[in-house]
Design a protein around this motif. Structure first.
Motif, PDB file in Angstrom:
ATOM      1  N   PRO A 232     -41.026 -22.259  21.992  1.00  0.00           N
ATOM      2  CA  PRO A 232     -39.765 -21.518  21.875  1.00  0.00           C
ATOM      3  C   PRO A 232     -38.825 -22.232  20.900  1.00  0.00           C
ATOM      4  O   PRO A 232     -38.742 -23.459  20.876  1.00  0.00           O
ATOM      5  CB  PRO A 232     -39.199 -21.534  23.305  1.00  0.00           C
ATOM      6  CG  PRO A 232     -40.384 -21.794  24.183  1.00  0.00           C
ATOM      7  CD  PRO A 232     -41.315 -22.662  23.387  1.00  0.00           C
ATOM      8  N   GLY A 233     -38.125 -21.474  20.088  1.00  0.00           N
ATOM      9  CA  GLY A 233     -37.147 -22.050  19.175  1.00  0.00           C
ATOM     10  C   GLY A 233     -37.670 -22.416  17.806  1.00  0.00           C
ATOM     11  O   GLY A 233     -36.910 -22.938  16.971  1.00  0.00           O
ATOM     12  N   ILE A 234     -38.951 -22.132  17.507  1.00  0.00           N
ATOM     13  CA  ILE A 234     -39.490 -22.479  16.199  1.00  0.00           C
ATOM     14  C   ILE A 234     -38.795 -21.685  15.098  1.00  0.00           C
ATOM     15  O   ILE A 234     -38.553 -22.196  14.001  1.00  0.00           O
ATOM     16  CB  ILE A 234     -41.015 -22.239  16.154  1.00  0.00           C
ATOM     17  CG1 ILE A 234     -41.719 -23.202  17.101  1.00  0.00           C
ATOM     18  CG2 ILE A 234     -41.559 -22.405  14.736  1.00  0.00           C
ATOM     19  CD1 ILE A 234     -41.533 -24.662  16.743  1.00  0.00           C
ATOM     20  N   ALA A 235     -38.445 -20.424  15.381  1.00  0.00           N
ATOM     21  CA  ALA A 235     -37.749 -19.607  14.378  1.00  0.00           C
ATOM     22  C   ALA A 235     -36.394 -20.218  14.026  1.00  0.00           C
ATOM     23  O   ALA A 235     -35.983 -20.221  12.862  1.00  0.00           O
ATOM     24  CB  ALA A 235     -37.574 -18.177  14.896  1.00  0.00           C
ATOM     25  N   VAL A 236     -35.705 -20.764  15.035  1.00  0.00           N
ATOM     26  CA  VAL A 236     -34.421 -21.424  14.780  1.00  0.00           C
ATOM     27  C   VAL A 236     -34.635 -22.673  13.935  1.00  0.00           C
ATOM     28  O   VAL A 236     -33.877 -22.947  12.993  1.00  0.00           O
ATOM     29  CB  VAL A 236     -33.729 -21.777  16.107  1.00  0.00           C
ATOM     30  CG1 VAL A 236     -32.446 -22.567  15.856  1.00  0.00           C
ATOM     31  CG2 VAL A 236     -33.438 -20.515  16.899  1.00  0.00           C
ATOM     32  N   ALA A 237     -35.687 -23.429  14.248  1.00  0.00           N
ATOM     33  CA  ALA A 237     -35.984 -24.629  13.467  1.00  0.00           C
ATOM     34  C   ALA A 237     -36.314 -24.274  12.029  1.00  0.00           C
ATOM     35  O   ALA A 237     -35.935 -24.991  11.086  1.00  0.00           O
ATOM     36  CB  ALA A 237     -37.162 -25.376  14.106  1.00  0.00           C
ATOM     37  N   ARG A 238     -37.001 -23.164  11.808  1.00  0.00           N
ATOM     38  CA  ARG A 238     -37.354 -22.729  10.461  1.00  0.00           C
ATOM     39  C   ARG A 238     -36.106 -22.443   9.633  1.00  0.00           C
ATOM     40  O   ARG A 238     -36.038 -22.771   8.445  1.00  0.00           O
ATOM     41  CB  ARG A 238     -38.233 -21.477  10.550  1.00  0.00           C
ATOM     42  CG  ARG A 238     -38.790 -20.990   9.223  1.00  0.00           C
ATOM     43  CD  ARG A 238     -39.626 -19.740   9.436  1.00  0.00           C
ATOM     44  NE  ARG A 238     -40.765 -20.034  10.290  1.00  0.00           N
ATOM     45  CZ  ARG A 238     -41.911 -20.536   9.843  1.00  0.00           C
ATOM     46  NH1 ARG A 238     -42.060 -20.800   8.559  1.00  0.00           N
ATOM     47  NH2 ARG A 238     -42.904 -20.779  10.672  1.00  0.00           N
ATOM     48  N   THR A 239     -35.113 -21.828  10.259  1.00  0.00           N
ATOM     49  CA  THR A 239     -33.865 -21.547   9.554  1.00  0.00           C
ATOM     50  C   THR A 239     -33.033 -22.807   9.384  1.00  0.00           C
ATOM     51  O   THR A 239     -32.455 -23.044   8.318  1.00  0.00           O
ATOM     52  CB  THR A 239     -33.059 -20.488  10.325  1.00  0.00           C
ATOM     53  OG1 THR A 239     -33.832 -19.291  10.410  1.00  0.00           O
ATOM     54  CG2 THR A 239     -31.748 -20.191   9.627  1.00  0.00           C
ATOM     55  N   LEU A 240     -32.986 -23.629  10.417  1.00  0.00           N
ATOM     56  CA  LEU A 240     -32.163 -24.835  10.391  1.00  0.00           C
ATOM     57  C   LEU A 240     -32.564 -25.777   9.263  1.00  0.00           C
ATOM     58  O   LEU A 240     -31.713 -26.342   8.576  1.00  0.00           O
ATOM     59  CB  LEU A 240     -32.265 -25.556  11.736  1.00  0.00           C
ATOM     60  CG  LEU A 240     -31.514 -26.889  11.856  1.00  0.00           C
ATOM     61  CD1 LEU A 240     -30.024 -26.672  11.676  1.00  0.00           C
ATOM     62  CD2 LEU A 240     -31.805 -27.547  13.196  1.00  0.00           C
ATOM     63  N   VAL A 241     -33.865 -25.935   9.045  1.00  0.00           N
ATOM     64  CA  VAL A 241     -34.318 -26.873   8.029  1.00  0.00           C
ATOM     65  C   VAL A 241     -33.977 -26.388   6.631  1.00  0.00           C
ATOM     66  O   VAL A 241     -33.884 -27.186   5.684  1.00  0.00           O
ATOM     67  CB  VAL A 241     -35.838 -27.120   8.169  1.00  0.00           C
ATOM     68  CG1 VAL A 241     -36.648 -25.949   7.634  1.00  0.00           C
ATOM     69  CG2 VAL A 241     -36.254 -28.390   7.436  1.00  0.00           C
ATOM     70  N   LEU A 242     -33.742 -25.079   6.472  1.00  0.00           N
ATOM     71  CA  LEU A 242     -33.417 -24.531   5.160  1.00  0.00           C
ATOM     72  C   LEU A 242     -31.936 -24.687   4.806  1.00  0.00           C
ATOM     73  O   LEU A 242     -31.576 -24.686   3.622  1.00  0.00           O
ATOM     74  CB  LEU A 242     -33.807 -23.047   5.117  1.00  0.00           C
ATOM     75  CG  LEU A 242     -33.727 -22.311   3.790  1.00  0.00           C
ATOM     76  CD1 LEU A 242     -34.583 -23.001   2.727  1.00  0.00           C
ATOM     77  CD2 LEU A 242     -34.168 -20.857   3.952  1.00  0.00           C
ATOM     78  N   VAL A 243     -31.076 -24.832   5.815  1.00  0.00           N
ATOM     79  CA  VAL A 243     -29.630 -24.886   5.566  1.00  0.00           C
ATOM     80  C   VAL A 243     -29.234 -26.023   4.624  1.00  0.00           C
ATOM     81  O   VAL A 243     -28.485 -25.801   3.669  1.00  0.00           O
ATOM     82  CB  VAL A 243     -28.858 -24.972   6.898  1.00  0.00           C
ATOM     83  CG1 VAL A 243     -27.376 -25.254   6.650  1.00  0.00           C
ATOM     84  CG2 VAL A 243     -29.017 -23.681   7.688  1.00  0.00           C
ATOM     85  N   PRO A 244     -29.707 -27.271   4.816  1.00  0.00           N
ATOM     86  CA  PRO A 244     -29.287 -28.336   3.904  1.00  0.00           C
ATOM     87  C   PRO A 244     -29.625 -28.064   2.437  1.00  0.00           C
ATOM     88  O   PRO A 244     -28.887 -28.483   1.542  1.00  0.00           O
ATOM     89  CB  PRO A 244     -30.050 -29.568   4.421  1.00  0.00           C
ATOM     90  CG  PRO A 244     -30.320 -29.266   5.849  1.00  0.00           C
ATOM     91  CD  PRO A 244     -30.544 -27.791   5.913  1.00  0.00           C
ATOM     92  N   PHE A 245     -30.729 -27.340   2.183  1.00  0.00           N
ATOM     93  CA  PHE A 245     -31.162 -27.106   0.809  1.00  0.00           C
ATOM     94  C   PHE A 245     -30.142 -26.305   0.010  1.00  0.00           C
ATOM     95  O   PHE A 245     -30.028 -26.474  -1.206  1.00  0.00           O
ATOM     96  CB  PHE A 245     -32.519 -26.395   0.812  1.00  0.00           C
ATOM     97  CG  PHE A 245     -33.067 -26.124  -0.558  1.00  0.00           C
ATOM     98  CD1 PHE A 245     -33.489 -27.159  -1.377  1.00  0.00           C
ATOM     99  CD2 PHE A 245     -33.177 -24.828  -1.033  1.00  0.00           C
ATOM    100  CE1 PHE A 245     -33.994 -26.916  -2.640  1.00  0.00           C
ATOM    101  CE2 PHE A 245     -33.684 -24.574  -2.297  1.00  0.00           C
ATOM    102  CZ  PHE A 245     -34.096 -25.623  -3.100  1.00  0.00           C
ATOM    103  N   VAL A 246     -29.408 -25.410   0.667  1.00  0.00           N
ATOM    104  CA  VAL A 246     -28.468 -24.554  -0.050  1.00  0.00           C
ATOM    105  C   VAL A 246     -27.008 -24.935   0.202  1.00  0.00           C
ATOM    106  O   VAL A 246     -26.110 -24.249  -0.289  1.00  0.00           O
ATOM    107  CB  VAL A 246     -28.694 -23.071   0.311  1.00  0.00           C
ATOM    108  CG1 VAL A 246     -30.034 -22.596  -0.182  1.00  0.00           C
ATOM    109  CG2 VAL A 246     -28.575 -22.842   1.801  1.00  0.00           C
ATOM    110  N   LEU A 247     -26.766 -25.990   0.956  1.00  0.00           N
ATOM    111  CA  LEU A 247     -25.387 -26.438   1.126  1.00  0.00           C
ATOM    112  C   LEU A 247     -24.839 -26.930  -0.210  1.00  0.00           C
ATOM    113  O   LEU A 247     -25.546 -27.580  -0.978  1.00  0.00           O
ATOM    114  CB  LEU A 247     -25.297 -27.569   2.151  1.00  0.00           C
ATOM    115  CG  LEU A 247     -25.333 -27.189   3.624  1.00  0.00           C
ATOM    116  CD1 LEU A 247     -25.264 -28.443   4.483  1.00  0.00           C
ATOM    117  CD2 LEU A 247     -24.198 -26.245   3.978  1.00  0.00           C
ATOM    118  N   PRO A 248     -23.589 -26.629  -0.528  1.00  0.00           N
ATOM    119  CA  PRO A 248     -22.998 -27.159  -1.759  1.00  0.00           C
ATOM    120  C   PRO A 248     -23.037 -28.680  -1.781  1.00  0.00           C
ATOM    121  O   PRO A 248     -22.860 -29.338  -0.750  1.00  0.00           O
ATOM    122  CB  PRO A 248     -21.546 -26.644  -1.694  1.00  0.00           C
ATOM    123  CG  PRO A 248     -21.609 -25.443  -0.805  1.00  0.00           C
ATOM    124  CD  PRO A 248     -22.674 -25.737   0.199  1.00  0.00           C
ATOM    125  N   SER A 249     -23.277 -29.244  -2.964  1.00  0.00           N
ATOM    126  CA  SER A 249     -23.381 -30.701  -3.062  1.00  0.00           C
ATOM    127  C   SER A 249     -22.083 -31.385  -2.662  1.00  0.00           C
ATOM    128  O   SER A 249     -22.091 -32.502  -2.140  1.00  0.00           O
ATOM    129  CB  SER A 249     -23.767 -31.101  -4.497  1.00  0.00           C
ATOM    130  OG  SER A 249     -22.806 -30.622  -5.433  1.00  0.00           O
TER     131      SER A 249
END
Length: 525
Positions: free
Chosen positions: A72-89
């Motif tokens: 349970p929660g793998i879909a949330v982990a999939r999205t969570l790991v992507l957030v840092p990649f697109v955060l403004p520097s």
């Protein structure tokens, strides 16, 4: 001709003009012979290599979690790991400053790795999910330990994806600007920040041109390695049958799962630190920073209010995304057409153009921005004073991301469907409308959303081109953090928190669209 013309006029010409100015002033060879230049290059490559190693080590457990584990929660982990990649520097820089106020090499390496864990996790997971686990199970049945089975069977199969991800991470870290500017200050400089310093503060075009040449050589090498590794990964994916379904971890796999969740928790740490910093003052907890978004900062630091800067960011990102989608989708269609053509010349042209489309990610944004100011007055209307100047620069950054998301989906469209429609009398335009578009619409929508959040936080070129009376939110944050006063500091962190929340919400939607189409920008680099 649209993508070729766009790249020629808005990328190749400005960059060539800056390098030409540098050679004309005669100082390029002097700078190249200076030991300081090669010390800068050495530090740039060293911190990029260290960041790449950290990102790969942190990303591998997460890749296993995303590819092989059913919990349970793998879909949330999939999205969570992507957030840092697109955060403004700027957001990431301030988040790590909240943890390491004094900055330093370690903070730069960790911040760059924080950005790029998603590249490793999503790229490697894409191939790992397609591997048949029976080969590793057979090795275990023959007496191999879990580590030996992984090292001897799975790791060699994953090598193309790991190499591809590492090449892209190295490229991003070597050209990192906002993070190094925020955490390195005047003490630690890379080629990118030195180009900015020499161009903006010293007007040393020959020095900036020389450093741009050194940086360009490193970028081309990384792109060549990345393209080779990407072709090997695509070949590996084509050779694999659909994967065994994800399953609950067993035995020693739980240690890997725990390591993956530890990495995800560490990714949340800078974000939590930034949010706490945005509501903490010397007198305790306060929302003064968020209330100050309606003002201009302490003592009128900003020419506009924080909300006006945010609206400027939204409008600029919209314009940049529209430009990038037009050019990026046309470029993707062209590349697919060249690949399907029977001519070897067409194939070679497509490979060269694919590589050229990636170059804007690696060439200094400052070089491109200053090149605009030098060259664009020669065009009708003088774009240097146009509101489109910043969106044009941001579109250059987004186009490679759009191509990497749309191109694989277009390539996966069965050519027999297109040929059947053409045989029944459909025109090329109708074939595109009836066959290609329905099959790629989710990927196109995800590319638009992904490009939008990247443009929203773009800092490198925007910091150079945005006018003081019309800054975007990242530029306003950079201005505020450099000014004294607790209110300015609180306002900067509150603006960063606002940017981060908008980005996270957009990423959740993008990941849903990308998962439905089977492709994301991170997974296709």
């Amino acid at each position: 001709m649209v993508p070729v013309g766009f790249l020629a006029v808005l990328f190749a010409w400005p960059v060539a003009a800056i390098i030409g100015h540098g050679f004309a002033e005669g100082g390029v060879f002097t700078v190249l012979a200076d030991d300081q230049t090669w010390r800068l290059a050495g530090f740039t490559l060293a911190q990029a290599a260290a960041s790449t190693v950290v990102a790969v080590l942190a990303g591998m457990p997460v890749a296993f979690l995303l590819a092989r584990v059913r919990l349970p929660g793998i879909a949330v982990a999939r999205t969570l790991v992507l957030v840092p990649f697109v955060l403004p520097s700027v957001v990431v820089g301030l988040a790590f400053r909240a943890l390491w106020p004094d900055g330093g090499v370690a903070s730069i390496v960790l911040a760059n790795a924080f950005f790029n864990v998603a590249v490793v996790a999503r790229t490697v997971a894409g191939l790992w999910a397609q591997l048949d686990s029976r080969a590793e199970d057979a090795a275990r049945a023959l007496g191999a330990s879990p580590w030996r089975a992984f090292r001897s069977v799975t790791l060699p199969a994953l090598a193309p994806a790991i190499t591809s991800a590492a090449a892209v991470v190295f490229l991003f870290c070597a050209t990192s600007f906002g993070v190094v500017l925020m955490l390195g200050g005047a003490r630690l400089r890379t080629l990118e920040t030195e180009i900015y310093l020499r161009t903006v503060n010293l007007l040393d075009l020959s020095g900036a041109a020389a450093l741009s040449l050194v940086q360009l050589a490193a970028v081309v090498a990384a792109l060549a390695l990345g393209a080779l590794a990407r072709r090997r990964r695509e070949t590996a994916l084509r050779m694999r049958s659909p994967a065994v379904l994800a399953r609950r971890p067993a035995g020693g796999q739980w240690f890997v799962v725990l390591a993956a969740f530890a990495v995800l928790a560490l990714l949340l740490t800078p974000i939590a630190a930034l949010l706490l910093k945005s509501v903490s003052t010397s007198d305790g907890w306060s929302l003064a920073g968020y209330r100050a978004l309606t003002g201009h900062g302490a003592d009128g630091t900003l020419a506009v209010s924080g909300w006006e800067a945010a609206l400027r960011s939204l409008r600029t990102a919209t314009d940049a995304t529209v430009l990038a989608m037009v050019v990026g989708v046309l470029a993707s269609v062209l590349l697919v057409s060249l690949r399907r053509a029977p001519s070897r010349v067409a194939h070679a042209t497509g490979e060269a153009m694919d590589a050229a489309l990636m170059l804007p990610l690696g060439v200094s944004a400052v070089t491109v921005g200053f090149g605009y100011l030098v060259t664009l007055d020669a065009l009708p209307g003088d774009l240097r004073t146009s509101p489109l100047l910043v969106p044009l620069a941001q579109a250059l950054v987004i186009i490679p991301l759009v191509v990497r998301m749309v191109l694989p989906v277009l390539r996966s469209v069965d050519e027999r469907l297109r040929q059947a429609a053409a045989t029944l009398g459909a025109s090329p335009a109708r074939v595109w409308r009836e066959i290609d578009l329905p099959l790629t619409i989710r990927s196109v929508a995800a590319a638009a959303g992904f490009g939008y959040v990247v443009a929203l936080g773009e800092f490198g070129a925007t910091s150079f081109l945005a006018r003081p009376d019309s800054p975007t939110l990242p530029v306003a944050v950079s201005t505020l953090i450099g000014r004294p006063g607790e209110l300015n500091n609180q306002l900067a962190y509150a603006a960063c928190a606002l940017l981060m929340l908008v980005t996270a919400a957009a990423v959740a939607l993008i990941d849903r669209l990308g998962s439905a189409s089977g492709h994301t920008a991170v997974g296709e680099f």
